[in-house]
Design a protein around this motif. Structure first.
Motif, PDB file in Angstrom:
ATOM      1  N   PHE A 129       0.840  -1.188   0.000  1.00 53.24           N
ATOM      2  CA  PHE A 129       0.000   0.000   0.000  1.00 53.24           C
ATOM      3  C   PHE A 129       0.879   1.244   0.000  1.00 53.24           C
ATOM      4  O   PHE A 129       2.026   1.205   0.448  1.00 53.24           O
ATOM      5  CB  PHE A 129      -0.883   0.040   1.255  1.00 53.24           C
ATOM      6  CG  PHE A 129      -1.837  -1.103   1.379  1.00 53.24           C
ATOM      7  CD1 PHE A 129      -3.138  -0.991   0.906  1.00 53.24           C
ATOM      8  CD2 PHE A 129      -1.453  -2.293   1.969  1.00 53.24           C
ATOM      9  CE1 PHE A 129      -4.025  -2.041   1.021  1.00 53.24           C
ATOM     10  CE2 PHE A 129      -2.330  -3.356   2.091  1.00 53.24           C
ATOM     11  CZ  PHE A 129      -3.623  -3.226   1.619  1.00 53.24           C
ATOM     12  N   ALA A 131       1.303   4.463   1.931  1.00 51.52           N
ATOM     13  CA  ALA A 131       0.896   4.987   3.233  1.00 51.52           C
ATOM     14  C   ALA A 131       1.335   6.431   3.393  1.00 51.52           C
ATOM     15  O   ALA A 131       2.466   6.788   3.043  1.00 51.52           O
ATOM     16  CB  ALA A 131       1.498   4.141   4.350  1.00 51.52           C
ATOM     17  N   TYR A 191       7.496   3.818   9.969  1.00 53.47           N
ATOM     18  CA  TYR A 191       6.067   4.124   9.943  1.00 53.47           C
ATOM     19  C   TYR A 191       5.668   5.127  11.025  1.00 53.47           C
ATOM     20  O   TYR A 191       4.699   5.877  10.842  1.00 53.47           O
ATOM     21  CB  TYR A 191       5.253   2.833  10.014  1.00 53.47           C
ATOM     22  CG  TYR A 191       5.500   1.999   8.773  1.00 53.47           C
ATOM     23  CD1 TYR A 191       5.188   2.505   7.511  1.00 53.47           C
ATOM     24  CD2 TYR A 191       6.122   0.761   8.845  1.00 53.47           C
ATOM     25  CE1 TYR A 191       5.461   1.793   6.367  1.00 53.47           C
ATOM     26  CE2 TYR A 191       6.392   0.032   7.707  1.00 53.47           C
ATOM     27  CZ  TYR A 191       6.068   0.559   6.468  1.00 53.47           C
ATOM     28  OH  TYR A 191       6.354  -0.152   5.329  1.00 53.47           O
ATOM     29  N   TRP A 201       5.720   9.801   2.667  1.00 57.87           N
ATOM     30  CA  TRP A 201       5.003   8.580   2.322  1.00 57.87           C
ATOM     31  C   TRP A 201       5.969   7.401   2.260  1.00 57.87           C
ATOM     32  O   TRP A 201       7.180   7.571   2.227  1.00 57.87           O
ATOM     33  CB  TRP A 201       4.276   8.721   0.984  1.00 57.87           C
ATOM     34  CG  TRP A 201       5.160   8.684  -0.242  1.00 57.87           C
ATOM     35  CD1 TRP A 201       5.846   9.728  -0.781  1.00 57.87           C
ATOM     36  CD2 TRP A 201       5.447   7.539  -1.062  1.00 57.87           C
ATOM     37  NE1 TRP A 201       6.555   9.322  -1.893  1.00 57.87           N
ATOM     38  CE2 TRP A 201       6.323   7.971  -2.094  1.00 57.87           C
ATOM     39  CE3 TRP A 201       5.051   6.208  -1.040  1.00 57.87           C
ATOM     40  CZ2 TRP A 201       6.808   7.121  -3.089  1.00 57.87           C
ATOM     41  CZ3 TRP A 201       5.538   5.344  -2.028  1.00 57.87           C
ATOM     42  CH2 TRP A 201       6.398   5.803  -3.038  1.00 57.87           C
ATOM     43  N   TYR A 213      -1.174   2.301  11.929  1.00 58.36           N
ATOM     44  CA  TYR A 213      -2.468   2.456  11.252  1.00 58.36           C
ATOM     45  C   TYR A 213      -3.617   2.367  12.259  1.00 58.36           C
ATOM     46  O   TYR A 213      -4.528   3.206  12.251  1.00 58.36           O
ATOM     47  CB  TYR A 213      -2.614   1.385  10.176  1.00 58.36           C
ATOM     48  CG  TYR A 213      -3.962   1.380   9.494  1.00 58.36           C
ATOM     49  CD1 TYR A 213      -4.245   2.279   8.477  1.00 58.36           C
ATOM     50  CD2 TYR A 213      -4.948   0.465   9.879  1.00 58.36           C
ATOM     51  CE1 TYR A 213      -5.487   2.274   7.848  1.00 58.36           C
ATOM     52  CE2 TYR A 213      -6.190   0.462   9.265  1.00 58.36           C
ATOM     53  CZ  TYR A 213      -6.445   1.367   8.249  1.00 58.36           C
ATOM     54  OH  TYR A 213      -7.681   1.366   7.643  1.00 58.36           O
ATOM     55  N   TYR A 220      -3.975   4.733   4.121  1.00 58.14           N
ATOM     56  CA  TYR A 220      -3.551   4.124   2.863  1.00 58.14           C
ATOM     57  C   TYR A 220      -4.324   4.782   1.725  1.00 58.14           C
ATOM     58  O   TYR A 220      -5.562   4.757   1.724  1.00 58.14           O
ATOM     59  CB  TYR A 220      -3.826   2.617   2.854  1.00 58.14           C
ATOM     60  CG  TYR A 220      -3.201   1.856   3.996  1.00 58.14           C
ATOM     61  CD1 TYR A 220      -1.841   1.954   4.271  1.00 58.14           C
ATOM     62  CD2 TYR A 220      -3.970   1.016   4.799  1.00 58.14           C
ATOM     63  CE1 TYR A 220      -1.261   1.244   5.320  1.00 58.14           C
ATOM     64  CE2 TYR A 220      -3.407   0.293   5.845  1.00 58.14           C
ATOM     65  CZ  TYR A 220      -2.053   0.417   6.092  1.00 58.14           C
ATOM     66  OH  TYR A 220      -1.488  -0.290   7.134  1.00 58.14           O
ATOM     67  N   ILE A 223      -3.529   0.853  -3.156  1.00 59.94           N
ATOM     68  CA  ILE A 223      -2.807  -0.407  -3.149  1.00 59.94           C
ATOM     69  C   ILE A 223      -2.148  -0.541  -4.517  1.00 59.94           C
ATOM     70  O   ILE A 223      -2.794  -0.294  -5.545  1.00 59.94           O
ATOM     71  CB  ILE A 223      -3.721  -1.611  -2.840  1.00 59.94           C
ATOM     72  CG1 ILE A 223      -2.895  -2.914  -2.824  1.00 59.94           C
ATOM     73  CG2 ILE A 223      -4.883  -1.714  -3.815  1.00 59.94           C
ATOM     74  CD1 ILE A 223      -3.674  -4.126  -2.333  1.00 59.94           C
ATOM     75  N   VAL A 235      -9.746   0.775   0.134  1.00 55.40           N
ATOM     76  CA  VAL A 235      -8.509   1.343  -0.424  1.00 55.40           C
ATOM     77  C   VAL A 235      -8.506   1.102  -1.935  1.00 55.40           C
ATOM     78  O   VAL A 235      -8.552  -0.043  -2.383  1.00 55.40           O
ATOM     79  CB  VAL A 235      -7.261   0.713   0.218  1.00 55.40           C
ATOM     80  CG1 VAL A 235      -5.991   1.282  -0.417  1.00 55.40           C
ATOM     81  CG2 VAL A 235      -7.252   0.955   1.722  1.00 55.40           C
TER      82      VAL A 235
END
Length: 324
Positions: A129, A131, A191, A201, A213, A220, A223, A235
């Motif tokens: 994904f 993010a 993250y 990102w 998350y 997200y 994908i 997503v």
């Protein structure tokens, strides 16, 4: 008649060898088996491997031990496995980047993974994904690409030559942009920094980023795959989010053996791992991670690795990427 004697002796030896190999495959394993992995304890691939090792241990009525050897770009685990006897009692877990990207990233080593190891069983494939921080002004890939075209943009990954790094290189190439790579040693720190906005990102998998998350700090926006997945149905795909439609970033994980393991034993391992991967408990765990279970033959693993190698080789050359 004398020339016939060596022929008979040779045939007898061949039959004996074939019989011994079949017998050894039937008896395999007769002692504990070690699964070496370059992934840290607690990571997604490690969690899967421990489930697989438990199921194999029950199936084989033998101890199956997971040996974590992280670091060194994967070479610590690889070197450990290379020193093992080619008897099927040492297996190596690697992802597609260890198999397909390392030869391009460490050219002076002249190391081609599949010249030293044989694929024996596939485990899973994972999607990635895009993010961003939950409060990021980017709502989709169109926003990200537009920002990269007008201003310098950086992105994080879990290391030079990782799927996150090479996937971003693919995005740059397809979108006609250039971004600054920020490699991290610790995935958790990566993250956390994406969630705080310190790095705009990163590519992410569910198991690697789920803590941040679930804390509400990550979002997200796409994908990098042609289809949405049931675990994250809201997503959008890369194309739906306004990114390059052909961008598909994924990584597959397999088990390999050192070169020289008898084919009958490799076939036994392949069949038994496939049986274990089909277990409902493991399938349920895969679902929580959005891991796609694979049932590839060793030949298919080889083909997929070769296809990845071509893509990665071009990306490494174009980006002048090296780990030396």
């Amino acid at each position: 008649m004398k020339p016939i004697l060596p022929l008979i002796a040779g045939l007898a030896a061949a039959l004996f060898t074939a019989g011994a190999a079949a017998q050894s495959a039937a008896d395999y394993p007769s002692k504990p088996v070690t699964l070496i992995t370059p992934f840290a304890a607690g990571s997604g691939p490690d969690a899967v491997l421990r489930l697989v090792s438990d199921k194999l241990g029950r199936l084989w009525n033998q101890r199956v031990v997971v040996d974590n050897r992280p670091g060194g770009g994967g070479f610590i685990a690889i070197d450990q496995a290379r020193r093992a006897a080619p008897d099927g009692y040492t297996l190596l877990q690697l992802d597609s980047e260890h198999v397909a990207a390392l030869p391009h990233l460490y050219k002076s080593r002249n190391f081609v993974t599949l010249q030293h190891f044989d694929p024996v069983a596939s485990l899973f494939r994972t999607p990635f994904f895009v993010a961003v921080a939950s409060d990021s002004k980017w709502k989709n890939m169109s926003d990200l690409v537009a920002a990269a075209k007008s201003n310098p943009v950086s992105y994080g990954s879990w290391g030079v030559g990782s799927a996150g790094h090479l996937g971003a290189q693919q995005l740059e190439s397809l979108a006609g942009v250039h971004m600054q790579h920020v490699p991290y040693r610790e995935v958790s720190q990566l993250y956390a920094n994406v969630g705080s906005g310190d790095v705009p990102w990163s590519f992410a998998t569910i198991p690697s980023s789920q803590g941040v998350y679930k804390a509400g700090k990550l979002r997200y926006i796409a994908i990098a795959a042609p289809q949405r997945i049931p675990q994250m149905p809201d997503v959008p795909t890369m194309a739906e989010a306004g990114g390059p439609a052909s961008l598909y970033v994924s990584s597959f994980v397999s088990l390999l053996t050192p070169k020289g393991v008898p084919p009958a034993i490799r076939a036994r391992i392949h069949a038994d791992v496939a049986k274990v991967i089909a277990d409902p408990e493991i399938r349920a765990r895969f679902d929580t991670f959005a891991f796609e279970p694979l049932a590839w033959s060793p030949e298919e693993i080889q083909r997929q690795a070769e296809a990845k190698s071509k893509v990665y080789g071009e990306l490494v050359r174009r980006g002048n990427i090296s780990l030396e």
